[in-house]
Scaffold this motif. Structure first.
Motif, short mmCIF file in Angstrom:
data_model
loop_
_atom_site.label_atom_id
_atom_site.label_comp_id
_atom_site.label_asym_id
_atom_site.label_seq_id
_atom_site.Cartn_x
_atom_site.Cartn_y
_atom_site.Cartn_z
N SER A 52 5.86 -5.81 9.76
CA SER A 52 5.23 -4.53 10.09
C SER A 52 4.28 -4.11 8.97
O SER A 52 4.32 -4.65 7.86
N THR A 53 3.42 -3.16 9.28
CA THR A 53 2.43 -2.68 8.32
C THR A 53 2.91 -1.41 7.66
O THR A 53 3.45 -0.52 8.32
N ASP A 75 -0.09 -2.90 3.30
CA ASP A 75 0.86 -3.93 2.87
C ASP A 75 1.65 -4.45 4.07
O ASP A 75 1.93 -3.71 5.02
N ARG A 76 2.00 -5.74 4.00
CA ARG A 76 2.85 -6.32 5.04
C ARG A 76 4.30 -6.31 4.56
O ARG A 76 4.63 -6.85 3.50
N ARG A 77 5.18 -5.70 5.34
CA ARG A 77 6.60 -5.70 5.01
C ARG A 77 7.22 -7.05 5.37
O ARG A 77 6.61 -7.85 6.07
N THR A 115 -0.72 -8.68 2.33
CA THR A 115 -1.70 -7.85 3.02
C THR A 115 -1.50 -7.98 4.53
O THR A 115 -1.49 -9.09 5.06
N ALA A 116 -1.33 -6.86 5.20
CA ALA A 116 -1.13 -6.88 6.65
C ALA A 116 -2.40 -7.33 7.36
O ALA A 116 -3.51 -7.24 6.82
N ASP A 117 -2.23 -7.78 8.57
CA ASP A 117 -3.36 -8.29 9.36
C ASP A 117 -4.11 -7.11 9.98
O ASP A 117 -3.94 -6.79 11.15
#
Length: 624
Positions: free
Chosen positions: A221-222, A215-217, A185-187
């Motif tokens: 990155s998002t 989603d966090r790559r 999970t992206a910030d």
């Protein structure tokens, strides 16, 4: 109609030719879906597998040099997942255990009678159907264009992920399969593992529910995705299948559009043309990420730069003629343009020799917005569309500012005119009226009476002219007006003789000061111009005029039963100075139209049912 079950080909491997023939006959008799081919040795079986499409292998355990389990191992190396049933006369627990450990699909002992073949046929069909299901599932799982994750329903642990999801986030299968919701999970504020679990559970409970997730790559990155989940049975076990659609481009575009909407509000609030141009360039830099852009506005026969981005060179924009270059063509045609390479474009005349590509967008009929880059093919069709959206707000703002500036100039001229009328005409007129009164004290002459009438008419024209000049602007603060009460008050200050007024219950929003002049002028017009009508005697024995005010779906009307206005004159009655009497100023109905326009209303003159004049006001805000 349901489809017929698919046929299946079985390879029966047994070195007992007589028993093999019996097996073939009885299996095909038990099921019309089963076709059998036979092999006497392991090598022959492996050769058949390479040449024919086989759905299931049925093999004896003891076959000369190669036993059934050795054949299974060889088949698994080349055809992993192919159903393999051990059909043997040996039935020790040791053989059964060894067969199961080796990975046979099923294990059946040969027996007496034909019942064993019915059982074998049933086991073959079940094994093939399960294998086909697995193959179909894997084919869909791996070849779909969306990301897929399979999770254990009870623990939430990832059981499998497909390559599409791995490619989307930039992980290998092993790594992605070990990551939890919190780790992918992206910030982004408002998104965490607890919320992710909650939304997944809701998606499982509500089939139509989907949600977006950041989603966090692997590079940090998002990537925004749309997620839905459903319960499925895979290989006999209940799993949750989570589908992940890549919506990052759409999400980013929506975010840009939302930011542009706020920028549009800021542009619309600008008080000057320069400020609106500056904010347009600032929005293009920060939101659309255009490094070099400018706004040019038409002034005195030139396209003049009003705002230039901070990233543009010192000579990045210049004044141009409306017939010059791409800016001039955009201004003249009102059509946007995308130039992939300036060197191959016949129209472009770049201000700086480093420019290689760009976009050009008309700002209504006011000017031109341009963005440029030092490399070819730097702009897309989407860039052009977003620039057009941004500039459309700029065009409205510039149109408004120019209209307001022109209105201020007109108001200044009107005020100057009113000042001249008030001081240079009213004062001498007052002196003349005073001198006339003194002359009347010493002389009684018919000529003095005519002079008094002329001076009175001049005074009325002066007052009407001042009223038009000072109150013809747009209405700023309209209020609720009940026409019934309001019209009675206006009627009371007009000399109406024996005329009558009837008013329906109509409530509108209007400027009461200007509305008062509208009604008073219409009342005077009805009494002064309509009382000679013979039609009025049909309802009033004394010939008095009847005036009526009523409602329209989007306004109201004022009508009388007088002589009316001939159709040929109706287009002229609102012209300043137009009058049909010697005592009229010709400004009464001009004031009516001017004050109606100030409200944003339309007014038309037509004929009432009684044949008199009828004035219809539309575009009015009714409150009743």
């Amino acid at each position: 109609m349901s489809a017929e079950p698919a046929a299946m080909t079985v390879l029966h491997v047994d070195d007992d030719g007589e028993f093999a023939a019996l097996t073939t006959e009885l299996l095909e008799r038990q099921s019309d879906r089963i076709g059998v081919v036979s092999a006497a040795t392991g090598d022959e079986a492996l050769d058949l597998l390479e040449r024919e499409s086989i759905d299931c292998v049925v093999s004896d355990y003891e076959m000369g040099e190669t036993d059934g389990l050795e054949l299974l191992a060889a088949i698994r190396e080349r055809h992993d997942g192919l159903p393999f049933i051990l059909f043997t006369g040996r039935g020790s627990e040791e053989i059964a255990s060894e067969a199961i450990s080796a990975g046979v699909t099923d294990y059946i002992r040969k027996g007496r009678g034909t019942d064993q073949f019915a059982l074998l046929a049933n086991r073959i069909e079940n094994a093939v159907e399960q294998a086909r299901s697995r193959v179909s599932y894997r084919a869909v799982f791996e070849n779909t264009d969306v990301g897929l994750t399979i999770r254990d329903v009870e623990t939430g642990r990832v059981v499998d992920v497909n390559q599409q999801y791995c490619d989307l986030l930039g992980y290998d299968r092993e790594t992605l399969g070990e990551l939890g919701i919190a780790e992918i999970t992206a910030d982004v504020p408002g998104y965490d593992a607890e919320r992710g679990v909650e939304l997944l559970e809701r998606a499982l409970a509500e089939p139509a529910f989907t949600f977006e997730w950041p989603d966090r790559r692997s590079d940090g990155s998002t990537n925004w995705v749309e997620v839905d989940a459903t319960l499925v049975e895979i290989e006999g076990r209940e799993r949750s299948l989570v589908t992940v659609h890549d919506v990052h481009e759409r999400h980013e575009r929506e975010a840009v559009l939302a930011t542009l909407h706020q920028a549009a509000t800021d542009i619309q609030e600008c008080k000057t043309i320069e400020a609106a141009c500056d904010r347009t360039v600032a929005a293009a830099e920060s939101i659309l990420e255009f490094e070099m852009c400018s706004v040019m506005v038409a002034e005195d026969g030139w396209l003049v730069p009003k705002a230039v981005s901070s990233g543009a060179p010192a000579d990045g924009a210049r004044r141009m003629r409306p017939d010059q270059g791409l800016a001039g063509e955009t201004y003249r045609t009102g059509e946007s343009a995308l130039v992939e390479d300036v060197l191959t474009d016949d129209v472009s005349e770049p201000a700086n020799e480093s420019y290689r590509s760009g976009i050009s967008v008309p700002i209504g009929e006011t000017g031109v917005f341009q963005a440029v880059a030092a490399e070819p093919n730097a702009f897309s069709q989407e860039d052009l569309e977003l620039a057009e959206l941004l500039v459309s707000h700029t065009a409205r703002a510039l149109d408004r500012l120019r209209f307001e500036a022109e209105l201020r100039r007109q108001n200044d001229r009107l005020e100057e005119f009113a000042s001249v009328v008030s001081h240079d005409l009213r004062n001498p007129l007052t002196v003349a009226q005073g001198e006339l009164e003194l002359a009347r004290e010493n002389h009684d002459s018919e000529h003095l009476a005519h002079l008094g009438d002329a001076l009175d008419r001049m005074a009325n024209i002066t007052e009407d002219t001042l009223r038009l000049a000072r109150h013809g602007g747009s209405v700023e603060d309209p209020r609720r007006v009940d026409l019934g009460t309001f019209a009675d008050r206006c009627w009371s200050v007009v000399s109406t003789d024996d005329a009558t007024l009837t008013v329906e219950n109509v409530v509108i929003r209007a400027d009461d000061g200007r509305l008062q002049h509208v009604l008073e002028n219409l009342f005077r017009n009805a009494v002064e111009h309509g009382s000679t009508s013979p039609r009025s005697t049909s309802s009033h024995e004394d010939g008095a005029i009847a005036v009526r005010i009523g409602g329209l779906p989007d306004g109201f009307y004022v009508e009388d039963d007088g002589v009316g206005i001939p159709e040929a004159e109706r287009d002229r009655v609102f012209e300043p100075g137009h009058t049909t009497t010697e005592t009229g100023t010709g400004f009464g109905l001009a004031i009516v139209e001017e004050f109606a326009t100030a409200h944003g209303w339309d007014v038309q003159v037509t004929e009432s049912e009684a044949g008199g004049a009828r004035f219809e006001f539309t575009g009015v805000e009714r409150l009743d």
